[in-house]
Design an enzyme around this catalytic site. Sequence first.
Site, PDB file in Angstrom:
ATOM      1  N   ASP A   1       4.339  -4.103  38.005  1.00  0.00           N
ATOM      2  CA  ASP A   1       3.789  -2.910  37.375  1.00  0.00           C
ATOM      3  C   ASP A   1       2.268  -2.915  37.415  1.00  0.00           C
ATOM      4  O   ASP A   1       1.627  -1.866  37.459  1.00  0.00           O
ATOM      5  CB  ASP A   1       4.281  -2.800  35.928  1.00  0.00           C
ATOM      6  CG  ASP A   1       3.845  -3.988  35.080  1.00  0.00           C
ATOM      7  OD1 ASP A   1       4.218  -5.122  35.429  1.00  0.00           O
ATOM      8  OD2 ASP A   1       3.137  -3.785  34.086  1.00  0.00           O
TER       9      ASP A   1
ATOM     10  N   CYS B   1      -0.377 -11.511  30.274  1.00  0.00           N
ATOM     11  CA  CYS B   1      -1.093 -12.725  30.623  1.00  0.00           C
ATOM     12  C   CYS B   1      -2.380 -12.811  29.835  1.00  0.00           C
ATOM     13  O   CYS B   1      -2.635 -12.039  28.921  1.00  0.00           O
ATOM     14  CB  CYS B   1      -1.374 -12.752  32.129  1.00  0.00           C
ATOM     15  SG  CYS B   1      -2.409 -11.393  32.696  1.00  0.00           S
TER      16      CYS B   1
ATOM     17  N   ILE C   1      12.841 -14.439   9.808  1.00  0.00           N
ATOM     18  CA  ILE C   1      12.297 -15.687   9.293  1.00  0.00           C
ATOM     19  C   ILE C   1      12.059 -15.581   7.792  1.00  0.00           C
ATOM     20  O   ILE C   1      11.762 -14.499   7.257  1.00  0.00           O
ATOM     21  CB  ILE C   1      10.979 -16.061  10.016  1.00  0.00           C
ATOM     22  CG1 ILE C   1      10.518 -17.466   9.611  1.00  0.00           C
ATOM     23  CG2 ILE C   1       9.885 -15.020   9.758  1.00  0.00           C
ATOM     24  CD1 ILE C   1       9.424 -18.035  10.491  1.00  0.00           C
TER      25      ILE C   1
ATOM     26  N   SER D   1       8.841  -4.823  18.254  1.00  0.00           N
ATOM     27  CA  SER D   1       8.432  -5.011  16.865  1.00  0.00           C
ATOM     28  C   SER D   1       8.081  -3.672  16.229  1.00  0.00           C
ATOM     29  O   SER D   1       7.897  -2.665  16.918  1.00  0.00           O
ATOM     30  CB  SER D   1       7.225  -5.969  16.818  1.00  0.00           C
ATOM     31  OG  SER D   1       6.886  -6.293  15.495  1.00  0.00           O
TER      32      SER D   1
ATOM     33  N   ARG E   1      -0.656 -16.249  33.805  1.00  0.00           N
ATOM     34  CA  ARG E   1       0.395 -15.231  33.841  1.00  0.00           C
ATOM     35  C   ARG E   1       1.674 -15.635  33.124  1.00  0.00           C
ATOM     36  O   ARG E   1       2.182 -16.741  33.311  1.00  0.00           O
ATOM     37  CB  ARG E   1       0.739 -14.887  35.301  1.00  0.00           C
ATOM     38  CG  ARG E   1       1.745 -13.725  35.412  1.00  0.00           C
ATOM     39  CD  ARG E   1       2.112 -13.417  36.838  1.00  0.00           C
ATOM     40  NE  ARG E   1       3.038 -12.289  36.897  1.00  0.00           N
ATOM     41  CZ  ARG E   1       4.112 -12.236  37.670  1.00  0.00           C
ATOM     42  NH1 ARG E   1       4.408 -13.228  38.482  1.00  0.00           N
ATOM     43  NH2 ARG E   1       4.905 -11.178  37.636  1.00  0.00           N
ATOM     44  N   LEU E   2       2.170 -14.705  32.313  1.00  0.00           N
ATOM     45  CA  LEU E   2       3.517 -14.754  31.764  1.00  0.00           C
ATOM     46  C   LEU E   2       4.343 -13.753  32.560  1.00  0.00           C
ATOM     47  O   LEU E   2       4.116 -12.542  32.475  1.00  0.00           O
ATOM     48  CB  LEU E   2       3.522 -14.387  30.278  1.00  0.00           C
ATOM     49  CG  LEU E   2       4.889 -14.354  29.578  1.00  0.00           C
ATOM     50  CD1 LEU E   2       5.489 -15.742  29.506  1.00  0.00           C
ATOM     51  CD2 LEU E   2       4.758 -13.746  28.181  1.00  0.00           C
TER      52      LEU E   2
ATOM     53  N   GLY F   1      -0.790  -6.942  30.172  1.00  0.00           N
ATOM     54  CA  GLY F   1      -0.036  -5.867  29.536  1.00  0.00           C
ATOM     55  C   GLY F   1       1.106  -5.374  30.398  1.00  0.00           C
ATOM     56  O   GLY F   1       1.563  -6.070  31.311  1.00  0.00           O
ATOM     57  N   GLU F   2       1.573  -4.169  30.089  1.00  0.00           N
ATOM     58  CA  GLU F   2       2.675  -3.559  30.820  1.00  0.00           C
ATOM     59  C   GLU F   2       2.355  -2.087  31.082  1.00  0.00           C
ATOM     60  O   GLU F   2       1.875  -1.382  30.191  1.00  0.00           O
ATOM     61  CB  GLU F   2       3.981  -3.641  30.022  1.00  0.00           C
ATOM     62  CG  GLU F   2       4.381  -5.042  29.591  1.00  0.00           C
ATOM     63  CD  GLU F   2       4.786  -5.942  30.743  1.00  0.00           C
ATOM     64  OE1 GLU F   2       4.992  -5.428  31.865  1.00  0.00           O
ATOM     65  OE2 GLU F   2       4.883  -7.161  30.529  1.00  0.00           O
TER      66      GLU F   2
ATOM     67  N   LEU G   1      12.240  -8.365  16.737  1.00  0.00           N
ATOM     68  CA  LEU G   1      11.852  -8.975  15.476  1.00  0.00           C
ATOM     69  C   LEU G   1      12.466  -8.142  14.360  1.00  0.00           C
ATOM     70  O   LEU G   1      12.257  -6.930  14.304  1.00  0.00           O
ATOM     71  CB  LEU G   1      10.337  -9.013  15.343  1.00  0.00           C
ATOM     72  CG  LEU G   1       9.567  -9.746  16.444  1.00  0.00           C
ATOM     73  CD1 LEU G   1       8.060  -9.683  16.180  1.00  0.00           C
ATOM     74  CD2 LEU G   1      10.028 -11.192  16.549  1.00  0.00           C
TER      75      LEU G   1
END
Length: 533
Positions: A95, A2, A255, A330, A47-48, A72-73, A225
């Site tokens: 979490d 977030c 890409i 990534s 928040r995501l 974060g996580e 990615l």
Amino acid sequence: MCGIVAIIGKGKDPELVRELSKRMSHRGPDESDLFLTEKGNIISSERLSIIDLNSGKQPIQGTATAWMVHNGEIYNHQELRNTVLASHSFRTKSDSEVIVHLYEEYGYDFCNLLDGDFAFVVIDGDDFMAARDPLGVKPLYYGLDERGRMYFASEMKTITDQCVTLSTFPPGHFYTAGSGFVKYYKPEYEDYLKADQELNLDGINSALTAAVRKRLMADVPLGVLLSGGLDSSLIASITARLLNEEGKKLHSFAIGLDTHAPDIIAAKKVAEFIGTEHHEVFFTVEEGIALLDKLIWHLETYDIISVRASVPMYFLSKAITDLGIKVVLSGEGADEVFGGYLYFRNAPSAEEFQKETIERVQKLFTADLLRVDKSTMAQGLEARVPFLDKDFLDVVMRINPEEKQPKTYDNKEKYIVRKAFENTENPYLPSEILWRQKEQFSDGVGYEWIDQLKAYCASQVTDVQLAGAADEFPYNPPTTKEAYLYRTIFHKHYPETNAAQTVRKWIPRWQENEDPSGRANAAHVGSAANANK
């Protein structure tokens, strides 16, 4: 994942804080909330939702009076719940909630218990603490306003016009009113003399696999990615193997400017080899140039390589989120850890080589980590970086630097990580990919991107403007027309000198050409030096 804001001190209008927080609503398009404490402190979150989609809304309250916001996580949150926090009552399955309970259990001294990527603020009455993860994977800024209130935020744009001082929060530190900044992350590898461990290829393989495995933690779809370079290809291959064990299919994304771009060609080979559901995304130079103003607002930097590489990353991130994917893995960090940039070939000694890898890892938060976070989170996409797992770093950063030096292995950069995944019976990658030369992301999307971008910048900046750059921008003045244009755009959005001082230039060492493009190094197969041989 977030965007967070915290203001320590009385008198700030909560509705204004809501508006400030919304400046980074792109970081958290799923939920938004704010809490005003009894002491007048304010914390807010955009928040995501990644873990605990239903009840993980922030800010999160602890058992009593403490409240917390976190970006974060925390990958070991379940382990913490089951062990040191077993006596605590939890309100959510998020979490993030372990952070506030660790504060209740240990006070300030708990950051080393966290395995993850994080920036957080805990407020408990008149007390508070803020902290950032060991490498700075997650961004955090802090500042003071004219009344002495202290601000913390995930992005500079949220608070830069509210503060009279502004700085980047240092990675691997926590902050309290009583102690100031305290460095909690003190790995042995930061002493270059302790790079004395023997090479263990199996150890490299198992440590990176473990780093990838823990980053598959999500209650939403995830992807990878895939540029077709060694780093992203290895992460994609490991991820595909782990998901295959669970009967799951992996989405990969590449890409380029067109189907002839080096990364598009290489990524397709990898995707076919490891069996991902592969997606190709294309953009034009004109689209990239049109994006510059908006992009630099998102990035909050004028660093040349960050801007160049973030344009394709931004377009790629949009395509990924349009498919409903919220998390990607990534390959950032491998070049710093293993000395993979082409200029590392020119290191004058193993000692200098090791010092440079340590410094590059320590400064990643000013360059690649900033770029990957902000160009992905501009589209509400979370990027995870297994090569910067702290357990993995403990394994690889202390390897004898002579084992990492390209000259030890016929000038093949990152030889030992390639060798660690050279499984002849069950190959991770096609041989031509496993041994592909380093291609920086901004080059690999198509060489015309950098060439035409530089030409465009030159057309927009006069010789007179560049000659007066030091007077116009006394701090860190631009020295090329490309740098001048980016600095001008940055200054439009962030005119404060404090804002400019948060930016660090990425400059390669031990080569005459200071352009950060990999093609500026004579060792590159497509460099002008080689082209003229």
